[in-house]
Design an enzyme around this catalytic site. Structure first.
Site, PDB file in Angstrom:
ATOM      1  N   CYS A   5     -10.853  10.529 -16.051  1.00 26.29           N
ATOM      2  CA  CYS A   5     -10.018  11.216 -15.064  1.00 26.29           C
ATOM      3  C   CYS A   5      -8.687  11.705 -15.628  1.00 26.29           C
ATOM      4  O   CYS A   5      -8.190  12.758 -15.227  1.00 26.29           O
ATOM      5  CB  CYS A   5      -9.840  10.334 -13.833  1.00 26.29           C
ATOM      6  N   ASP A  37      -5.431   7.425 -10.749  1.00 24.17           N
ATOM      7  CA  ASP A  37      -6.411   6.381 -10.384  1.00 24.17           C
ATOM      8  C   ASP A  37      -6.012   4.951 -10.763  1.00 24.17           C
ATOM      9  O   ASP A  37      -6.827   4.187 -11.300  1.00 24.17           O
ATOM     10  CB  ASP A  37      -7.779   6.724 -11.002  1.00 24.17           C
ATOM     11  N   LYS A  40      -9.464  12.257  -4.288  1.00 26.66           N
ATOM     12  CA  LYS A  40     -10.452  13.154  -4.897  1.00 26.66           C
ATOM     13  C   LYS A  40     -11.799  12.463  -4.989  1.00 26.66           C
ATOM     14  O   LYS A  40     -11.873  11.228  -4.915  1.00 26.66           O
ATOM     15  CB  LYS A  40      -9.972  13.581  -6.287  1.00 26.66           C
TER      16      LYS A  40
HETATM   17  C1  VGL Z   1     -13.140   7.527 -13.175  1.00 24.73           C
HETATM   18  C2  VGL Z   1     -15.361   7.247 -13.650  1.00 24.73           C
HETATM   19  C3  VGL Z   1     -15.695   7.456 -12.333  1.00 24.73           C
HETATM   20  C4  VGL Z   1     -11.742   7.545 -13.682  1.00 24.73           C
HETATM   21  C5  VGL Z   1     -13.462   7.745 -11.849  1.00 24.73           C
HETATM   22  O1  VGL Z   1     -10.800   7.341 -12.884  1.00 24.73           O
HETATM   23  O2  VGL Z   1     -11.555   7.781 -14.898  1.00 24.73           O
HETATM   24  N1  VGL Z   1     -14.107   7.286 -14.063  1.00 24.73           N
HETATM   25  N2  VGL Z   1     -14.734   7.710 -11.441  1.00 24.73           N
END
Ligand code: VGL
Ligand code: ZN
Length: 213
Positions: free
Chosen positions: A160, A17, A115
């Protein structure tokens, strides 16, 4: 000095991410996230196989506080699959915030895995959605490619990255989190809790110096 780990064909790096919404100026900025790209690129360069993940939510996703009238940001609510933190709107499919950060090496990785695409179920993990039943297929894919060891870095360490590492371990991979190539949200003790879970599960915490020398 920590032991140097020699990398081979059965190792994979999962870069989690690295997206505009998770860096300075983004909807859910992770402190320091914007400074990670050079180090992450160096790590990608050390691996013969790497994967990027991308949080990729439809508008109105159920993990957004705005989808729950009366709810506040970062509230924890009960969903059919368990507790869910309510986040600001982030990583909406096709938006600038969802795009991978500028300068990230998107050339070398063999896969960009999206995802959180189901509007009703979140997915912190690159392996399993939050219902803990729906698989992304990544474990089977990595096994088919003879992967034995999984290294995880990126954003955010306590969400994540941690969930991806825990599921990699549960899927039978030897699993490492590269701590200095990751940054945390760290709300309400979430970082300590995540490390406790990872330690208990046998996920190994390393620094990039173990890979880069
Ligand atoms: C994430 C919160 C919501 C992350 C993704 O990448 O850690 N955290 N969506
Ligand atoms: Zn998300």
């Amino acid at each position: 000095m920590a032991e140097r780990l020699a990398l081979g064909a059965d190792d994979v790096l999962i870069v989690v991410d690295m997206q505009n919404d998770f860096i300075r100026g983004g909807a859910l900025a992770v402190p320091g996230g914007e400074s990670l790209t050079p180090l992450v690129n160096r790590l990608i360069g050390c691996f013969r196989q790497s994967v990027l993940t991308q949080d990729w939510h439809p508008a109105g996703h159920s993990s957004f506080a705005s989808s729950h009238p009366g709810a506040k940001l970062f509230d924890r609510i009960a969903m059919s699959y368990g507790e869910q933190v309510l986040w600001p709107n982030h990583c909406v499919q096709g938006s600038h915030g969802a795009a991978l950060v500028a300068g990230l090496d998107v050339t070398s990785p063999f896969l960009i895995l999206r995802k959180g695409v189901n509007g009703r179920v979140d997915s912190y993990s690159a392996f399993l959605e939050a219902d803990r039943a729906t698989t992304t297929g990544l474990a089977a894919l990595l096994k088919a490619r003879q992967v034995a060891r999984v290294f995880v870095c990126g954003l955010a360490t306590d969400f994540c990255v941690a969930f991806t590492a825990l599921d990699a371990r549960a899927a039978g991979f030897e699993t490492f989190v590269v701590e200095d190539a990751s940054r945390a949200i760290d709300a309400d003790g979430s970082l300590d809790a995540a490390w406790a879970r990872m330690d208990a599960a046998g996920v190994t915490r390393i620094n990039s110096s173990a890979l880069l020398g």
